[in-house]
Design an enzyme around this catalytic site. Sequence first.
Site, PDB file in Angstrom:
ATOM      1  N   HIS A 169       0.831  -1.209   0.000  1.00 19.71           N
ATOM      2  CA  HIS A 169       0.000   0.000   0.000  1.00 19.71           C
ATOM      3  C   HIS A 169       0.866   1.260   0.000  1.00 19.71           C
ATOM      4  O   HIS A 169       0.691   2.153  -0.850  1.00 19.71           O
ATOM      5  CB  HIS A 169      -0.915  -0.007   1.228  1.00 19.71           C
ATOM      6  CG  HIS A 169      -1.780   1.208   1.356  1.00 19.71           C
ATOM      7  ND1 HIS A 169      -3.102   1.227   0.994  1.00 19.71           N
ATOM      8  CD2 HIS A 169      -1.510   2.467   1.818  1.00 19.71           C
ATOM      9  CE1 HIS A 169      -3.612   2.428   1.213  1.00 19.71           C
ATOM     10  NE2 HIS A 169      -2.653   3.203   1.718  1.00 19.71           N
ATOM     11  N   GLU A 170       1.780   1.353   0.943  1.00 13.28           N
ATOM     12  CA  GLU A 170       2.591   2.562   1.054  1.00 13.28           C
ATOM     13  C   GLU A 170       3.496   2.742  -0.156  1.00 13.28           C
ATOM     14  O   GLU A 170       3.783   3.873  -0.564  1.00 13.28           O
ATOM     15  CB  GLU A 170       3.404   2.554   2.350  1.00 13.28           C
ATOM     16  CG  GLU A 170       2.558   2.607   3.616  1.00 13.28           C
ATOM     17  CD  GLU A 170       1.582   3.780   3.639  1.00 13.28           C
ATOM     18  OE1 GLU A 170       1.887   4.830   3.040  1.00 13.28           O
ATOM     19  OE2 GLU A 170       0.505   3.650   4.245  1.00 13.28           O
ATOM     20  N   HIS A 226       1.735   4.640  -2.849  1.00 10.09           N
ATOM     21  CA  HIS A 226       1.911   6.088  -2.694  1.00 10.09           C
ATOM     22  C   HIS A 226       3.285   6.507  -3.217  1.00 10.09           C
ATOM     23  O   HIS A 226       3.421   7.526  -3.910  1.00 10.09           O
ATOM     24  CB  HIS A 226       1.810   6.476  -1.223  1.00 10.09           C
ATOM     25  CG  HIS A 226       0.424   6.538  -0.683  1.00 10.09           C
ATOM     26  ND1 HIS A 226      -0.572   7.283  -1.255  1.00 10.09           N
ATOM     27  CD2 HIS A 226      -0.129   5.956   0.419  1.00 10.09           C
ATOM     28  CE1 HIS A 226      -1.691   7.165  -0.540  1.00 10.09           C
ATOM     29  NE2 HIS A 226      -1.445   6.356   0.470  1.00 10.09           N
ATOM     30  N   HIS A 228       3.538   6.920  -6.865  1.00 13.17           N
ATOM     31  CA  HIS A 228       2.895   8.157  -7.319  1.00 13.17           C
ATOM     32  C   HIS A 228       3.896   9.306  -7.322  1.00 13.17           C
ATOM     33  O   HIS A 228       3.819  10.218  -8.163  1.00 13.17           O
ATOM     34  CB  HIS A 228       1.711   8.468  -6.406  1.00 13.17           C
ATOM     35  CG  HIS A 228       0.623   9.252  -7.060  1.00 13.17           C
ATOM     36  ND1 HIS A 228      -0.561   9.562  -6.421  1.00 13.17           N
ATOM     37  CD2 HIS A 228       0.513   9.822  -8.281  1.00 13.17           C
ATOM     38  CE1 HIS A 228      -1.333  10.258  -7.215  1.00 13.17           C
ATOM     39  NE2 HIS A 228      -0.704  10.437  -8.361  1.00 13.17           N
TER      40      HIS A 228
END
Length: 711
Positions: free
Chosen positions: A498-499, A502, A505
């Site tokens: 998940h992290e 980010h 991105h």
Amino acid sequence: MNHLIKKITLLALGLNMIAPLAGNARPKKMDPNPLLVKSPLPYGAPRFSKISEFHYVPAVKVAIQTQRANIQRIVENKEAPNFQNTIVALERSGEQLNSVLSIFYAVNGAHKTEGIEIAEKTITPLVSAFGDEVNFNEALFARVKQVYDQEHNRLQGEDLRLLEETYKGFVRSGALLDKAQKARMEEINARLSQLQTEFTTLLPKATASAAVWVQTKEELKGLSEGALAQCAQDAKRLGGKAPYCIVITNTVQQPILSSLENRDLRKRVYEASIHRADGTGEFNTSPLIVEMARLRAEKAQLMGYATWADFSLSKTIAGTPQRVRDFLGSLIKEYRPLADAETREIEQYAQRTEGKDFRLQPYDRMFYSAKMKAEKFQFTEDDVMPYFNLDSVLVNGVFYAAEKAYGLHFKRRTDLPTYHPDMQVYEITDKSGKTISLFYTDFYRRPTKRGGAWMSSFAKQSSLTDQLPIIYNVCNVAKAPEGQPTLLSWDETQTLFHEFGHALHGILSQCKYNTLSGTAVPRDFVELPSQFNEYFASQPEVFAHYARHYATGEAMPTELRNKMLASNTFHAAYSLGENLAASSLDLQWHMLTPSQVPSAEGIQAFQTGALSGMGILDEQIPPRYLTSTFNHVWGGGYAAGYYSYLWTEVLAVNVGDTFTKRGALNGKTGDDFRRLILSKGYTVDLMKAFSDFTGLQQPDASGFMKARGLK
């Protein structure tokens, strides 16, 4: 977020050194401040080996002065205002301050020593006051407005978006207010900044103080040998008040409750969790919360909005509180009967061994649910953790998926300094071998680190300044004793994916302007890349590559893998319910006018009424975060925005379906996702980009409940 001072919002939102100099050794007076000198390290990496706690305050003061002088030059420019001499000049005016604050906020969140805490108390009001100074600079805004009025129809692409965001940023900060309103806004901003600092300082202390001390091994019956060793290690680390210690994590429900057989101890742990920051003790956050809620509501009304939710959501994809309420309400309506049935099932199961008079309590739920899951699937978390070695999950899982999907390659750098010795640094290259980013990891929990997991940057990507992104991920994994591997749960494994979503991105950003690059998107879109990246954790090729026994190197047996993945949706109502409750609680707090905000003593009653009003009040399934511990809302940037996790999960399901149809690790699919979404920052219409990638005109929520395992 102030559009001029790009303060890092820690998602999602404590040792004694920040590198060799930190804490005790004051810098020599003749030494240049390393925060104010361009770093000679590769790609401008922070010089943590030179940075001391004592460098931050003077660096911020100098950097503010530098930006102040740069802005004055813009204002005094005799040339007519235009995009280059006003908007771009303003974009570049705070480069030094952005750099200093990016490094400070990183350390402040992940390694808040006593010296950093002291520095924060000086830096926070300085930054807040300077932000107001810039936003209320009438001569500067006059130039910005003139450019907006004259060039809005001429500019295109990123230039147009930067102009729009700059102008809107001034307006949303109060540039159109009258003199008296601006003065009040400055007072509100300064106080909110102070209160948020106090909250983010107090909550970790409250959580640490809530640790539950245990005298005997017998009381911990049900824990694995590894978990027992961790409790013993935590006890030594926290002062040895007893042989064992159960550390409280940031969420309301505590993972350890799924294993503890001692019901009295389960109750102690649960109550320590829910009461860590309420009541009248020294760690009571209630007075801070009600004052923040009132000030936010007043600020919104100064800006012409009824409530903070109206003001905040006006810049999101959702747009209005009613649309968010309708979204949550539709999910709650579908979820509610499923949750009630799940609770009855667990209580009836417990009554088989505890008697018909047994009444399930919130601290019992995880324990009996885990027993039911073990019976049904014939495995426990302890069976799978040996296959989730942190190092393998990161390199052979997270990085491997990024290599296959996006053509990225990772090289460990041991020559670059960090603010803590547990950190690691990687250089990332693309298919051509060109370096595109540096990536730092800080995975282990410690007393100086706040709870949770997050991504941010030491430097954001910008082609205007030729800056490569320097990105970091922070987690709170319990570090194994020296010489032993750190093993993760499946939930922690997904958190790493998940992290890193980010992080991608930021890493893959290809934007001209810092203001628009990377994760600088609306709150209810920013979680899309991270939610989607969890998709790769369970993809067969990726899973088989990283899920290998730490001792033997053997892949997880197919039968065990299938059991684990199937069990992920067992009693799935709880996970959805705690998020729905937290999202509802956040929204209800921020739909209040100033006069409607309760007193500190009335918080519990308001919380109960707010959840009841949304149809989500359930003693068995409390919010993931209670009002008193909701760091996302009171300490971070998610006020009236916590719903975005569920909102973007719908988008992520749609993106995952697209990858599945086209091939999960199909490089062309990854290239398209990178080109259309991950690289664009906030330079394009994000929902159009979503449609261009998925082929959907609107997000399709029909698969959400199924993906959650509730259909």
